[in-house]
Design a protein around this motif. Sequence first.
Motif, mmCIF file in Angstrom:
data_model
loop_
_atom_site.group_PDB
_atom_site.id
_atom_site.type_symbol
_atom_site.label_atom_id
_atom_site.label_comp_id
_atom_site.label_asym_id
_atom_site.label_seq_id
_atom_site.Cartn_x
_atom_site.Cartn_y
_atom_site.Cartn_z
ATOM 1 N N ASP A 228 5.340 10.871 3.016
ATOM 2 C CA ASP A 228 4.047 10.569 3.632
ATOM 3 C C ASP A 228 4.129 9.371 4.574
ATOM 4 O O ASP A 228 3.184 9.090 5.317
ATOM 5 N N ALA A 229 5.237 8.650 4.530
ATOM 6 C CA ALA A 229 5.407 7.494 5.416
ATOM 7 C C ALA A 229 5.673 7.974 6.830
ATOM 8 O O ALA A 229 6.161 9.087 7.057
ATOM 9 N N GLN B 241 0.647 5.380 8.240
ATOM 10 C CA GLN B 241 -0.790 5.323 8.410
ATOM 11 C C GLN B 241 -1.463 5.249 7.048
ATOM 12 O O GLN B 241 -1.033 5.905 6.093
ATOM 13 N N LEU B 242 -2.519 4.471 6.951
ATOM 14 C CA LEU B 242 -3.248 4.342 5.698
ATOM 15 C C LEU B 242 -3.868 5.662 5.271
ATOM 16 O O LEU B 242 -4.446 6.384 6.091
ATOM 17 N N ASP B 243 -3.737 5.964 4.003
ATOM 18 C CA ASP B 243 -4.498 7.067 3.401
ATOM 19 C C ASP B 243 -5.721 6.446 2.753
ATOM 20 O O ASP B 243 -5.634 5.824 1.701
ATOM 21 N N HIS B 244 -6.861 6.578 3.414
ATOM 22 C CA HIS B 244 -8.064 5.877 2.949
ATOM 23 C C HIS B 244 -8.605 6.451 1.633
ATOM 24 O O HIS B 244 -9.479 5.838 1.014
ATOM 25 N N GLY B 245 -8.055 7.583 1.225
ATOM 26 C CA GLY B 245 -8.469 8.116 -0.075
ATOM 27 C C GLY B 245 -7.576 7.670 -1.200
ATOM 28 O O GLY B 245 -7.777 8.029 -2.350
ATOM 29 N N GLY B 246 -6.547 6.854 -0.861
ATOM 30 C CA GLY B 246 -5.596 6.398 -1.862
ATOM 31 C C GLY B 246 -5.811 4.949 -2.224
ATOM 32 O O GLY B 246 -6.841 4.569 -2.774
ATOM 33 N N ASP B 247 -4.851 4.095 -1.850
ATOM 34 C CA ASP B 247 -4.946 2.674 -2.199
ATOM 35 C C ASP B 247 -6.190 2.062 -1.593
ATOM 36 O O ASP B 247 -6.586 2.411 -0.471
ATOM 37 N N ARG C 168 0.856 -1.196 0.000
ATOM 38 C CA ARG C 168 0.000 0.000 0.000
ATOM 39 C C ARG C 168 0.882 1.232 0.000
ATOM 40 O O ARG C 168 1.601 1.514 0.959
ATOM 41 N N ARG C 169 0.828 1.963 -1.101
ATOM 42 C CA ARG C 169 1.739 3.078 -1.327
ATOM 43 C C ARG C 169 1.197 4.409 -0.839
ATOM 44 O O ARG C 169 1.956 5.351 -0.645
ATOM 45 N N ALA C 170 -0.133 4.511 -0.683
ATOM 46 C CA ALA C 170 -0.746 5.781 -0.272
ATOM 47 C C ALA C 170 -0.779 5.863 1.250
ATOM 48 O O ALA C 170 -1.474 5.076 1.908
ATOM 49 N N MET C 171 -0.022 6.805 1.805
ATOM 50 C CA MET C 171 0.050 6.981 3.249
ATOM 51 C C MET C 171 -0.323 8.408 3.603
ATOM 52 O O MET C 171 -0.217 9.324 2.774
ATOM 53 N N LEU D 65 -1.522 -0.908 9.569
ATOM 54 C CA LEU D 65 -0.675 0.096 8.940
ATOM 55 C C LEU D 65 -0.405 -0.271 7.481
ATOM 56 O O LEU D 65 -0.460 -1.435 7.096
ATOM 57 N N ALA D 66 -0.117 0.743 6.698
ATOM 58 C CA ALA D 66 0.266 0.538 5.300
ATOM 59 C C ALA D 66 1.764 0.295 5.225
ATOM 60 O O ALA D 66 2.541 0.808 6.034
#
Length: 308
Positions: free
Chosen positions: A221-222, A301-307, A111-114, A267-268
């Motif tokens: 963003d990580a 942390q996961l970016d829920h608007g990304g991956d 998961r790349r979107a953080m 976590l991503a």
Amino acid sequence: MNVDLNRLRQLRSQRFDPTVARPRESYFNEYTGRAFESGNVAERFHENTKLTRQSEFQLGPAAGTFTGDPSLGYAQARLQPDHADADLVDLPPTDGLDDRFDTVVVTRRSRRAMSGEGISLQDLSTLLQHACGVTGKDVVGETGDGHDDVEKPFRAYASAGGLYPVEAYVAVVNEGADLPRGLYYYVPEEHAVRVLDRDPDVVDRVDDVISIPRDVHDPTDAAVSVFLTGAFWRAMAKYGPRGYRFVLQESGHLAQNLQLAANAVGLASVPLAAFYDDEANDLLGVDGVNEAAVYSISVGQLDHGGDP
């Protein structure tokens, strides 16, 4: 992602034919031929790290020395980079992982979107313990009276000969609870980290070290970037040139553990080999020869608007 099915079928239908010369317009054209070009450095690595009956004959005395004297393996596994003067920060007791193993494996994704938020010291403790912490000990030297027996610690991943030539460095890119920005080194036997540098400018350099396009993954963003280094000589002392392969394999074992642990705590994570080697070695303060960066993993942390 749009896939050209005709092109895909064409690539899959190729047969290995080392007699066919192919144009060298690009790496793509060079390596889709499925044959090494003469003098190719990858071929030299592959050939020189093969285990053959001849190399096994040479390997025997070195491997036998370790087998006959367990103290050598113990000493090799205990060797660490020279960070003894750096401040030691104990990590808190780890949280358990409640998810079933099959669930964690099936749902693992890169998961790349953080989100750009940090993680806590508690989270870091849990990740490092389950990824590369000490999970048990065995007696490798007995005194005969049951006292002061020499115990060798074993970690959460496979290592050829239990030599553990892979080291973990943590660049805290975004501050979290009780976890300031900075560069740290993980000490598995202590379950602690040594503080190598808390200068924000140091971890800002992670952005320049990672070479992946920012629309694919933005390392700023990580929460943390974990860099794995290989102390190649520690494996090659026993296994010769093939020890180099073992170091690379070991880094993969550790990275997979880290991804599974990250997934289990929500976590991503994404493993990255796309870093500039010299810049990464300079960031970590290693010489790039006796110890060098071999892998990196971004965790955040996961970016829920990304991956998804």
